[in-house]
Structures are given as structure tokens and as C-alpha cells.
Design an enzyme around this catalytic site. Structure first.
Site, PDB file in Angstrom:
ATOM      1  N   ASN A 182      -5.907  26.025  47.879  1.00 17.99           N
ATOM      2  CA  ASN A 182      -7.239  26.606  47.675  1.00 17.99           C
ATOM      3  C   ASN A 182      -7.327  27.198  46.269  1.00 17.99           C
ATOM      4  O   ASN A 182      -6.350  27.744  45.736  1.00 17.99           O
ATOM      5  CB  ASN A 182      -7.636  27.609  48.772  1.00 17.99           C
ATOM      6  CG  ASN A 182      -6.600  28.654  49.108  1.00 17.99           C
ATOM      7  OD1 ASN A 182      -5.413  28.489  48.839  1.00 17.99           O
ATOM      8  ND2 ASN A 182      -7.038  29.738  49.704  1.00 17.99           N
ATOM      9  N   GLU A 237      -9.804  29.686  44.200  1.00 16.02           N
ATOM     10  CA  GLU A 237     -10.934  30.611  44.312  1.00 16.02           C
ATOM     11  C   GLU A 237     -11.593  30.845  42.954  1.00 16.02           C
ATOM     12  O   GLU A 237     -11.123  30.375  41.915  1.00 16.02           O
ATOM     13  CB  GLU A 237     -10.452  31.926  44.942  1.00 16.02           C
ATOM     14  CG  GLU A 237      -9.918  31.671  46.352  1.00 16.02           C
ATOM     15  CD  GLU A 237      -9.555  32.931  47.117  1.00 16.02           C
ATOM     16  OE1 GLU A 237      -9.389  34.009  46.498  1.00 16.02           O
ATOM     17  OE2 GLU A 237      -9.441  32.843  48.361  1.00 16.02           O
ATOM     18  N   CYS A 256     -11.484  24.761  49.088  1.00 18.73           N
ATOM     19  CA  CYS A 256     -10.388  24.879  50.050  1.00 18.73           C
ATOM     20  C   CYS A 256      -9.267  23.892  49.729  1.00 18.73           C
ATOM     21  O   CYS A 256      -9.480  22.868  49.056  1.00 18.73           O
ATOM     22  CB  CYS A 256     -10.882  24.576  51.460  1.00 18.73           C
ATOM     23  SG  CYS A 256     -12.089  25.716  52.114  1.00 18.73           S
ATOM     24  N   GLU A 305      -7.790  21.740  51.657  1.00 16.43           N
ATOM     25  CA  GLU A 305      -8.006  20.395  52.212  1.00 16.43           C
ATOM     26  C   GLU A 305      -8.832  19.548  51.258  1.00 16.43           C
ATOM     27  O   GLU A 305      -8.518  18.389  50.978  1.00 16.43           O
ATOM     28  CB  GLU A 305      -8.765  20.482  53.547  1.00 16.43           C
ATOM     29  CG  GLU A 305      -8.077  21.247  54.644  1.00 16.43           C
ATOM     30  CD  GLU A 305      -8.432  22.730  54.677  1.00 16.43           C
ATOM     31  OE1 GLU A 305      -8.459  23.378  53.601  1.00 16.43           O
ATOM     32  OE2 GLU A 305      -8.671  23.248  55.781  1.00 16.43           O
ATOM     33  N   CYS A 342     -12.370  24.864  57.817  1.00 12.09           N
ATOM     34  CA  CYS A 342     -13.789  25.240  57.822  1.00 12.09           C
ATOM     35  C   CYS A 342     -14.664  24.004  58.025  1.00 12.09           C
ATOM     36  O   CYS A 342     -14.193  22.858  57.947  1.00 12.09           O
ATOM     37  CB  CYS A 342     -14.144  25.956  56.522  1.00 12.09           C
ATOM     38  SG  CYS A 342     -14.418  24.862  55.119  1.00 12.09           S
ATOM     39  N   CYS A 380     -14.752  21.379  55.143  1.00 10.90           N
ATOM     40  CA  CYS A 380     -13.549  20.534  55.082  1.00 10.90           C
ATOM     41  C   CYS A 380     -13.521  19.534  56.221  1.00 10.90           C
ATOM     42  O   CYS A 380     -13.097  18.388  56.035  1.00 10.90           O
ATOM     43  CB  CYS A 380     -12.295  21.392  55.089  1.00 10.90           C
ATOM     44  SG  CYS A 380     -12.097  22.270  53.514  1.00 10.90           S
TER      45      CYS A 380
END
Ligand SMILES: O=c1ccn([C@H]2C[C@H](O)[C@@H](CO)O2)c(=O)[nH]1
Ligand SMILES: [Zn+2]
Length: 130
Positions: free
Chosen positions: A42, A44, A53, A55, A86, A89
Site C-alpha cells: 500500500n 499512502e 492498496c 492489491e 476493500c 480492490c
């Protein structure tokens, strides 16, 4: 497909997580049909909503290297049980996987669950709807 190996690769990817805000590191490893593994973490941003993310990082790396067909993906976080991807993803995993493509969800304690694209996103929007 070696489940434990893909989890180990996702843990390796997790070490690169850029998480100054949430401090919640996630790693992912995508196995493509060409038998190549792409790693993602991930990433940010100070503008929180721009976060990518793990994934999607791994999947976008695969696609940007010309690999659009995946045979499995593993995701690892420091969660109580296996991590839960999430919605964004799930949709992106569904784009590049097939209904029965294995999605391996794991944590750092060694718990894992092998689920599938179809189980994670039943009734999702797809190219078939266009
Ligand atoms: O499956 C998941 C769940 C959360 N995150 C990230 C997004 C954000 O950086 C942090 C907290 O939500 O974890 C992932 O990368 N993958
Ligand atoms: Zn996500």
C-alpha cells in the site's frame, strides 16, 4: 500454485509499505498465467483518498508489464483473522481474475483462507455487462 510461497512473497512486499498515516502495512503478490510473480504494497498520500492498496499496486504492476491474466493473488496484513480486501480492490481483482481464481487472504500469525474472485465479489459489474 504454492500457497505458502505466495504468502511469503506478499509478506516480503509488505515490508515496502508506505504508510506514514495509518501505519497499517499490507502486502500483495500476484501470480500471473505466465508464471511471474508481481509484488505490491500500500502507498499512502497526505491527501488520504489517493492511497493505493497493496492489491491494486501489485495488479497494476503486472498489467503495466504486459501481464493481464492472473492465476492467484495473496494479500497479507497484521489483522486478527485473514485480511479482507476493500471493495475497490475486489473490483480490480475481478477485472484480471476469473470467477474461480484463488484469492489467498492471510495475516502475520499464519492464519489464511483461500477464497475466490466470485466469493469476494458476487454479482460484480464486469465487461460482460457492457
Ligand atoms: O486489503 C487491504 C486493506 C487495506 N489496505 C490499506 C489501505 C490503507 O493504506 C491502509 C488502511 O486502510 O491499509 C490495503 O492496502 N489492502
Ligand atoms: Zn483495497
Amino acid at each position: 500454485m504454492d500457497v505458502q510461497k505466495l504468502i511469503a512473497k506478499a509478506i516480503e512486499a509488505r515490508n515496502h509499505a508506505y504508510v506514514p498515516y495509518s501505519k497499517f502495512k499490507v502486502g500483495a503478490a500476484v501470480l500471473t498465467k505466465n508464471n511471474t510473480i508481481f509484488l505490491g504494497c500500500n502507498v499512502e498520500n497526505a491527501s488520504y483518498g489517493l492511497t493505493n492498496c497493496a492489491e491494486r499496486t501489485a495488479l497494476f504492476k503486472a498489467v503495466s508489464e504486459g501481464e493481464t491474466e492472473i492465476s492467484a493473488i495473496a494479500v497479507v496484513g497484521d489483522t486478527e483473522g485473514p485480511i479482507s480486501p476493500c471493495g475497490a480492490c475486489r473490483q480490480v481483482i475481478a477485472e484480471f481474475g476469473e470467477d474461480h481464481t484463488p484469492v489467498i487472504l492471510a495475516n502475520l500469525k499464519g492464519d489464511y483462507k483461500v477464497t475466490s474472485v466470485q466469493e469476494l465479489l458476487p454479482g460484480g459489474f464486469s465487461s460482460k455487462d457492457l
